[in-house]
Enzyme design. Structure first.
Site, PDB file in Angstrom:
ATOM      1  N   VAL A  44       0.839  -1.207   0.000  1.00 25.18           N
ATOM      2  CA  VAL A  44       0.000   0.000   0.000  1.00 25.18           C
ATOM      3  C   VAL A  44       0.867   1.247   0.000  1.00 25.18           C
ATOM      4  O   VAL A  44       0.613   2.207  -0.750  1.00 25.18           O
ATOM      5  CB  VAL A  44      -0.969  -0.012   1.202  1.00 25.18           C
ATOM      6  CG1 VAL A  44      -1.723   1.306   1.299  1.00 25.18           C
ATOM      7  CG2 VAL A  44      -1.960  -1.167   1.089  1.00 25.18           C
ATOM      8  N   CYS A  45       1.905   1.250   0.814  1.00 26.60           N
ATOM      9  CA  CYS A  45       2.781   2.420   0.898  1.00 26.60           C
ATOM     10  C   CYS A  45       3.491   2.685  -0.424  1.00 26.60           C
ATOM     11  O   CYS A  45       3.721   3.846  -0.797  1.00 26.60           O
ATOM     12  CB  CYS A  45       3.799   2.232   2.016  1.00 26.60           C
ATOM     13  SG  CYS A  45       3.065   2.203   3.665  1.00 26.60           S
ATOM     14  N   THR A  46       3.848   1.633  -1.134  1.00 26.87           N
ATOM     15  CA  THR A  46       4.487   1.805  -2.438  1.00 26.87           C
ATOM     16  C   THR A  46       3.583   2.594  -3.377  1.00 26.87           C
ATOM     17  O   THR A  46       4.041   3.510  -4.072  1.00 26.87           O
ATOM     18  CB  THR A  46       4.829   0.432  -3.045  1.00 26.87           C
ATOM     19  OG1 THR A  46       5.735  -0.251  -2.173  1.00 26.87           O
ATOM     20  CG2 THR A  46       5.471   0.570  -4.422  1.00 26.87           C
ATOM     21  N   LEU A  49       3.414   6.433  -2.067  1.00 26.72           N
ATOM     22  CA  LEU A  49       4.572   7.255  -2.400  1.00 26.72           C
ATOM     23  C   LEU A  49       4.583   7.598  -3.886  1.00 26.72           C
ATOM     24  O   LEU A  49       4.966   8.705  -4.280  1.00 26.72           O
ATOM     25  CB  LEU A  49       5.852   6.532  -1.993  1.00 26.72           C
ATOM     26  CG  LEU A  49       6.094   6.480  -0.475  1.00 26.72           C
ATOM     27  CD1 LEU A  49       6.973   5.298  -0.108  1.00 26.72           C
ATOM     28  CD2 LEU A  49       6.718   7.767   0.009  1.00 26.72           C
TER      29      LEU A  49
END
Length: 218
Positions: A44-46, A49
């Site tokens: 999810v963080c990928t 960002l």
């Protein structure tokens, strides 16, 4: 320490993918968006960002700088950046803070003081609270904070919408209603009397005695 809206955003010096950053100096006279992550190479963080990389120009148009944070060393962030570009299609040009000793995460009350002193051996689940967006004004005060669960990707269009509202309401004696977006009518604040409203916002509409609306000021 518990942080609230209008508190001074804690200052810190940290290593980032752009070198050493002193947070308050880095903000300068700008607005700033600090958004944090529990671990590098998380799915999810990928995507998040990458979404911010795509929107960085829109933040810049509003005089806002963006900075990420992840509870891993800077060297790891550098390797992660290629995956982010591969997935999102945009190069990460903004700094990402390394927080391997958990200092910033604790300073911003995202992890408890007794959470340890190293990111080594910690899983994303251990760091789950490190999923907060902070919007900081040029006065270095926190204007917004939103915490997200790890399974829900953040809506950065919403962060831009809130930034637009914050900047508008900092300049004019207005507030923005539910679901407001650029160009919609706004609410005249209670600090403005009806006589003042007649002069400042001619033609305003009284919906209720306590709810007066007007066209968005420029």
């Amino acid at each position: 320490m518990s942080l609230r809206i209008n508190d001074v955003a804690p200052d810190f010096t940290a290593e980032t993918t752009h070198g050493t950053v002193n947070f308050h100096e880095w903000i300068g006279d700008n607005w700033a968006v600090l958004f944090s992550h529990p671990k590098d190479f998380t799915p999810v963080c990928t995507t998040e960002l990458g979404a911010v990389a795509a929107l960085e120009g829109q933040f810049a148009q509003r005089g806002a700088k963006v900075i990420g944070l992840s509870v891993d060393p800077v060297e790891s962030h550098g390797r992660w950046a290629q995956d982010i570009e591969d997935v999102g299609g945009h190069k990460v040009n903004y700094p990402i803070i390394g927080d391997p000793e958990l200092k910033v995460a604790k300073l911003y009350d995202m992890l408890a003081a007794d959470a340890g002193e190293t990111s080594e051996g910690r899983t994303p689940a251990n760091n789950a609270p490190v999923r907060t967006v902070f919007v900081v004004g040029p006065d270095k005060r926190i204007k917004l904070q939103i915490a997200y669960p790890m399974t829900t990707g953040r809506n950065f269009d919403e962060v831009i919408r809130v930034l637009d509202s914050l900047q508008l309401t900092a300049k004019h004696k207005v507030a923005t209603p539910a679901n407001w977006k650029q160009g919609d009518d706004v609410i005249i604040t209670g600090a403005v009397s009806n006589d003042e409203a007649d002069k400042i916002f001619p033609g305003y509409k009284t919906v209720k005695p306590y709810l007066r609306t007007t066209a968005q000021p420029q």
